[in-house]
Design an enzyme around this catalytic site. Structure first.
Site, PDB file in Angstrom:
ATOM      1  N   LEU A   8       1.170  11.925 -12.300  1.00 34.74           N
ATOM      2  CA  LEU A   8       1.548  13.333 -12.416  1.00 34.74           C
ATOM      3  C   LEU A   8       1.494  14.030 -11.060  1.00 34.74           C
ATOM      4  O   LEU A   8       1.062  15.171 -10.932  1.00 34.74           O
ATOM      5  CB  LEU A   8       0.633  14.050 -13.418  1.00 34.74           C
ATOM      6  N   SER A 121      16.721  10.196  -7.803  1.00 33.20           N
ATOM      7  CA  SER A 121      16.949  11.086  -6.672  1.00 33.20           C
ATOM      8  C   SER A 121      16.998  12.519  -7.181  1.00 33.20           C
ATOM      9  O   SER A 121      17.459  12.779  -8.293  1.00 33.20           O
ATOM     10  CB  SER A 121      18.269  10.735  -5.972  1.00 33.20           C
ATOM     11  N   GLY A 123      14.344  14.870  -5.768  1.00 33.21           N
ATOM     12  CA  GLY A 123      13.238  15.475  -5.052  1.00 33.21           C
ATOM     13  C   GLY A 123      12.653  16.685  -5.753  1.00 33.21           C
ATOM     14  O   GLY A 123      12.582  16.748  -6.978  1.00 33.21           O
ATOM     15  N   LYS A 173      19.391   2.542  -5.585  1.00 36.57           N
ATOM     16  CA  LYS A 173      18.663   3.657  -4.971  1.00 36.57           C
ATOM     17  C   LYS A 173      18.292   3.328  -3.524  1.00 36.57           C
ATOM     18  O   LYS A 173      18.278   4.220  -2.657  1.00 36.57           O
ATOM     19  CB  LYS A 173      17.408   3.956  -5.790  1.00 36.57           C
ATOM     20  N   HIS A 176      21.334   4.011  -1.575  1.00 34.36           N
ATOM     21  CA  HIS A 176      21.475   5.477  -1.577  1.00 34.36           C
ATOM     22  C   HIS A 176      20.632   6.086  -0.459  1.00 34.36           C
ATOM     23  O   HIS A 176      21.085   6.939   0.305  1.00 34.36           O
ATOM     24  CB  HIS A 176      21.041   6.008  -2.948  1.00 34.36           C
ATOM     25  N   ASN A 177      19.387   5.626  -0.336  1.00 35.02           N
ATOM     26  CA  ASN A 177      18.496   6.177   0.680  1.00 35.02           C
ATOM     27  C   ASN A 177      18.915   5.761   2.095  1.00 35.02           C
ATOM     28  O   ASN A 177      18.750   6.526   3.040  1.00 35.02           O
ATOM     29  CB  ASN A 177      17.056   5.764   0.407  1.00 35.02           C
ATOM     30  N   GLU A 180      21.564   8.072   3.004  1.00 33.74           N
ATOM     31  CA  GLU A 180      20.920   9.362   3.279  1.00 33.74           C
ATOM     32  C   GLU A 180      20.399   9.420   4.712  1.00 33.74           C
ATOM     33  O   GLU A 180      20.527  10.444   5.396  1.00 33.74           O
ATOM     34  CB  GLU A 180      19.775   9.554   2.283  1.00 33.74           C
TER      35      GLU A 180
END
Length: 301
Positions: A8, A121, A123, A173, A176-177, A180
């Site tokens: 969490l 993704s 954030g 992913k 993807h990064n 980025e």
């Protein structure tokens, strides 16, 4: 649907909160008591142990892991495994290396437990805007989880999808990064050139705002860049140190393995590494070389 959110931290708590708002029941566990208390204030049902999270869910259970990649994922799975039953599902929503995902999926398959990898993704904006979800795993298992993914995504019909078998979500992913990294580096270099053209006294925030509309370089990343420049045009108080989460390195390693040329991603990663060298021996040696062959002046510290 109901599920357990394991981890969490900011992103895990935000995802759980979005699910609660979408009508799902979420049981949440975190080692931090403060995180559990905060989660409870946002409609999540906090528990103080993994066993309590599993016991609070009806079989077949769904547990979403939002813990740091690497050893924490392995230890969490190790602790969960004796508590789970056949047909339960574990979703890894973190930035795990896809090769680790394949290994973990094989282990869990021996216990007839589904393992789904979800590259995530969005954030800190995901709670408000929704998350982009790149999902890998058994087709039927993913289909059963559709209500969860549809709630987390920007809309039920976009921003998410099963991209292939287990491992493919984290692989996608990772790439993807890597992309980025390159995009961020290009924006940073372009604005740096603008900033250095002192005689024009350019307003970088204004230029970013202009580019946001109609320009071929417009993007959400540019929206965020414009916001950052508007708040702090000179980047005052920010150290020139750029961290990396590891996915750029993994992307470059995969490119080398596959024989794919990725000069932009490679250079963007190297620039991040360079940003951390405050006492560059290489630059000092370059200056010394120029002095040796050309008698060029060497600046003293």
């Amino acid at each position: 649907m109901e599920l357990g959110m394991i981890g969490l931290g900011r992103m895990g708590a935000n995802m759980a909160q979005r699910l609660v708002r979408g009508g799902h029941r979420v049981v949440g566990f975190d080692f931090s008591a403060d995180s559990r208390v905060l989660a409870g204030k946002n409609g999540i049902e906090p528990v103080a142990a993994l066993a309590e999270a599993v016991a609070a869910l009806k079989a077949p259970r769904v547990l979403w892991l939002m813990v740091p990649a690497g050893a924490p994922v392995d230890s969490t799975i190790e602790n969960l495994l004796p508590l789970l039953s056949a047909c339960d599902t574990l979703i890894d929503g973190g930035n795990s290396l896809y090769k680790d995902t394949l290994r973990r999926a094989k282990l869990l398959a021996e216990h007839k437990i589904h393992y789904v990898d979800c590259g995530t993704s969005g954030g800190v904006w995901g709670l408000q805007e929704g998350y982009s979800l790149m999902i890998g795993g058994d087709e039927q298992a993913v289909q059963r989880l559709q209500p969860i993914f549809a709630t987390l995504a920007p809309a039920a019909d976009r921003g998410w999808g099963r991209v292939g078998p287990v491992g493919s979500g984290h692989f996608t992913k990772m790439i993807h990064n890597g992309i980025e990294y390159g995009l961020m580096q290009a924006y940073a270099e372009g604005f740096s050139i603008l900033q250095h053209k002192q005689e024009f006294a350019l307003d970088l925030a204004q230029i970013a705002q202009i580019w946001r509309h109609g320009s071929v370089v417009r993007s959400w990343l540019l929206d965020l860049t414009a916001d950052a420049l508007g708040k702090n045009p000179t980047m005052h108080g920010i150290a020139p140190f750029v961290a990396d989460s590891g996915e750029g390195r993994w992307t470059l390693s995969e490119a080398i393995e596959l024989g794919v040329s990725t000069p932009v991603i490679a250079q963007s990663l190297l620039e991040r590494l360079r940003s951390r060298d405050k006492d560059s021996f290489a630059d000092k040696l370059l200056a010394a070389m120029r002095n040796q062959f050309g008698g060029h002046e060497v600046k003293k510290e």
